[in-house]
Scaffold this motif. Structure first.
Motif, mmCIF file in Angstrom:
data_model
loop_
_atom_site.group_PDB
_atom_site.id
_atom_site.type_symbol
_atom_site.label_atom_id
_atom_site.label_comp_id
_atom_site.label_asym_id
_atom_site.label_seq_id
_atom_site.Cartn_x
_atom_site.Cartn_y
_atom_site.Cartn_z
ATOM 1 N N LEU A 32 0.825 -1.203 0.000
ATOM 2 C CA LEU A 32 0.000 0.000 0.000
ATOM 3 C C LEU A 32 0.860 1.254 0.000
ATOM 4 C CD1 LEU A 32 -2.785 1.341 0.128
ATOM 5 C CD2 LEU A 32 -2.655 1.149 2.616
ATOM 6 N N ASP A 33 1.898 1.282 0.835
ATOM 7 C CA ASP A 33 2.800 2.444 0.878
ATOM 8 C C ASP A 33 3.456 2.671 -0.481
ATOM 9 O OD1 ASP A 33 2.224 2.825 3.550
ATOM 10 O OD2 ASP A 33 4.124 1.992 4.279
ATOM 11 N N MET A 34 3.905 1.591 -1.110
ATOM 12 C CA MET A 34 4.561 1.728 -2.411
ATOM 13 C C MET A 34 3.566 2.171 -3.479
ATOM 14 S SD MET A 34 7.253 -1.428 -2.212
ATOM 15 C CE MET A 34 7.883 -1.168 -3.847
ATOM 16 N N THR A 35 2.352 1.673 -3.434
ATOM 17 C CA THR A 35 1.327 2.087 -4.390
ATOM 18 C C THR A 35 1.020 3.571 -4.226
ATOM 19 O OG1 THR A 35 0.372 -0.122 -4.397
ATOM 20 C CG2 THR A 35 -1.031 1.681 -5.183
ATOM 21 N N ASN A 36 0.859 4.020 -2.975
ATOM 22 C CA ASN A 36 0.614 5.442 -2.732
ATOM 23 C C ASN A 36 1.772 6.288 -3.224
ATOM 24 O OD1 ASN A 36 -1.887 4.992 -1.596
ATOM 25 N ND2 ASN A 36 -1.094 4.879 0.483
ATOM 26 N N THR A 37 2.991 5.792 -3.062
ATOM 27 C CA THR A 37 4.172 6.498 -3.534
ATOM 28 C C THR A 37 4.165 6.607 -5.054
ATOM 29 O OG1 THR A 37 5.471 5.784 -1.640
ATOM 30 C CG2 THR A 37 6.695 6.426 -3.593
ATOM 31 N N SER A 40 1.698 9.283 -6.191
ATOM 32 C CA SER A 40 1.952 10.673 -5.824
ATOM 33 C C SER A 40 3.268 11.242 -6.359
ATOM 34 C CB SER A 40 1.913 10.825 -4.303
ATOM 35 O OG SER A 40 2.976 10.097 -3.721
ATOM 36 N N ASN A 41 4.148 10.429 -6.933
ATOM 37 C CA ASN A 41 5.445 10.897 -7.426
ATOM 38 C C ASN A 41 5.581 10.626 -8.913
ATOM 39 O OD1 ASN A 41 7.148 11.690 -4.972
ATOM 40 N ND2 ASN A 41 6.225 9.758 -4.355
ATOM 41 N N LEU A 42 5.997 11.669 -9.635
ATOM 42 C CA LEU A 42 6.134 11.510 -11.071
ATOM 43 C C LEU A 42 7.587 11.477 -11.540
ATOM 44 C CD1 LEU A 42 3.256 13.894 -12.185
ATOM 45 C CD2 LEU A 42 3.199 11.426 -11.948
ATOM 46 N N GLU A 43 8.495 12.167 -10.861
ATOM 47 C CA GLU A 43 9.905 12.167 -11.239
ATOM 48 C C GLU A 43 10.545 10.841 -10.815
ATOM 49 O OE1 GLU A 43 11.605 14.483 -12.985
ATOM 50 O OE2 GLU A 43 9.661 15.438 -13.233
ATOM 51 N N PRO A 44 11.279 10.187 -11.715
ATOM 52 C CA PRO A 44 11.839 8.878 -11.382
ATOM 53 C C PRO A 44 12.706 8.863 -10.110
ATOM 54 C CG PRO A 44 12.053 9.295 -13.719
ATOM 55 C CD PRO A 44 11.545 10.561 -13.100
ATOM 56 N N ARG A 45 13.603 9.835 -9.959
ATOM 57 C CA ARG A 45 14.486 9.831 -8.790
ATOM 58 C C ARG A 45 13.673 10.041 -7.511
ATOM 59 N NH1 ARG A 45 20.409 11.078 -7.787
ATOM 60 N NH2 ARG A 45 20.534 10.734 -10.010
ATOM 61 N N ASP A 46 12.718 10.963 -7.543
ATOM 62 C CA ASP A 46 11.876 11.199 -6.366
ATOM 63 C C ASP A 46 11.053 9.964 -6.039
ATOM 64 O OD1 ASP A 46 12.841 13.783 -6.123
ATOM 65 O OD2 ASP A 46 11.177 14.656 -7.268
ATOM 66 N N LEU A 47 10.558 9.301 -7.071
ATOM 67 C CA LEU A 47 9.794 8.069 -6.884
ATOM 68 C C LEU A 47 10.653 6.999 -6.214
ATOM 69 C CD1 LEU A 47 7.342 6.218 -7.440
ATOM 70 C CD2 LEU A 47 8.350 5.773 -9.676
ATOM 71 N N LEU A 48 11.876 6.815 -6.699
ATOM 72 C CA LEU A 48 12.759 5.799 -6.122
ATOM 73 C C LEU A 48 13.172 6.160 -4.696
ATOM 74 C CD1 LEU A 48 14.901 4.960 -9.264
ATOM 75 C CD2 LEU A 48 13.158 3.521 -8.180
ATOM 76 N N ARG A 49 13.356 7.435 -4.404
ATOM 77 C CA ARG A 49 13.673 7.854 -3.031
ATOM 78 C C ARG A 49 12.514 7.508 -2.093
ATOM 79 N NH1 ARG A 49 15.745 13.652 -4.889
ATOM 80 N NH2 ARG A 49 17.945 13.160 -5.240
ATOM 81 N N ALA A 50 11.302 7.802 -2.539
ATOM 82 C CA ALA A 50 10.131 7.533 -1.702
ATOM 83 C C ALA A 50 9.931 6.037 -1.494
ATOM 84 C CB ALA A 50 8.887 8.168 -2.330
ATOM 85 N N MET A 81 18.688 6.774 -2.459
ATOM 86 C CA MET A 81 19.108 6.158 -1.202
ATOM 87 C C MET A 81 18.279 6.739 -0.064
ATOM 88 S SD MET A 81 22.747 6.421 0.782
ATOM 89 C CE MET A 81 22.600 8.175 0.938
ATOM 90 N N ASP A 82 17.958 5.886 0.891
ATOM 91 C CA ASP A 82 17.346 6.350 2.130
ATOM 92 C C ASP A 82 18.208 5.823 3.268
ATOM 93 O OD1 ASP A 82 15.038 7.712 3.467
ATOM 94 O OD2 ASP A 82 14.949 5.750 4.434
ATOM 95 N N PHE A 83 18.918 6.738 3.927
ATOM 96 C CA PHE A 83 19.845 6.399 5.003
ATOM 97 C C PHE A 83 19.922 7.598 5.948
ATOM 98 C CE2 PHE A 83 24.552 5.334 6.043
ATOM 99 C CZ PHE A 83 24.186 4.699 7.206
ATOM 100 N N PRO A 84 18.962 7.716 6.865
ATOM 101 C CA PRO A 84 18.905 8.888 7.742
ATOM 102 C C PRO A 84 20.149 9.082 8.606
ATOM 103 C CG PRO A 84 16.880 7.622 7.901
ATOM 104 C CD PRO A 84 17.841 6.819 7.079
ATOM 105 N N GLU A 85 20.886 8.016 8.907
ATOM 106 C CA GLU A 85 22.062 8.113 9.782
ATOM 107 C C GLU A 85 23.352 8.392 9.013
ATOM 108 O OE1 GLU A 85 21.521 7.936 13.106
ATOM 109 O OE2 GLU A 85 19.415 7.693 12.601
#
Length: 124
Positions: A32-37, A40-50, A81-85
């Motif tokens: 569900l989270d990935m479907t919502n992403t 709501s995102n059209l740019e490829p890089r933004d989509l992959l980040r989300a 990439m998603d790496f908050p630390e």
């Protein structure tokens, strides 16, 4: 519980069913989270980040990154990439060789690599 089933076995079966239901719930939440992403995102890089952020949160990972082949340079490019630390040590757009690296092996074989310790990462 049937008269022939022991209380321990009944509890274990019930606990197992509960764990399976929880795993299924987590999988459906990720989907569900990935479907919502995607919606709501059209740019490829933004989509992959989300998508990376959703995967990291739902699967309880420290880091999730998306690497795509840069065939001109025969390397893999980290697109998202998603790496908050991170503290700035790991950034997007890194290039990594396909040949002679664990990441290249993952790319060529399609088999996952899970780093469980820092030594797993630095031993490349």
């Amino acid at each position: 519980m049937s008269s022939s089933q022991s209380p321990v076995k009944a509890f274990t079966t019930q606990e197992s069913n509960s764990m399976q239901a929880e795993l299924e719930k987590d999988r459906l939440k990720l989907l569900l989270d990935m479907t919502n992403t995607l919606v709501s995102n059209l740019e490829p890089r933004d989509l992959l980040r989300a998508i990376s952020a959703s995967i990291r949160q739902d699967m309880h990972c420290d880091i999730v990154a998306v690497w795509l082949p840069d065939l001109e340079q025969r390397q893999l490019r980290q697109l998202a990439m998603d790496f908050p630390e991170s503290k700035g040590f790991v950034t997007e757009d890194l290039l990594f060789p396909i040949e002679g690296s664990e990441l290249g092996t993952v790319f060529k074989t399609g088999k996952p690599f899970v780093a469980k310790t820092q030594a797993d990462i630095t031993s490349e």
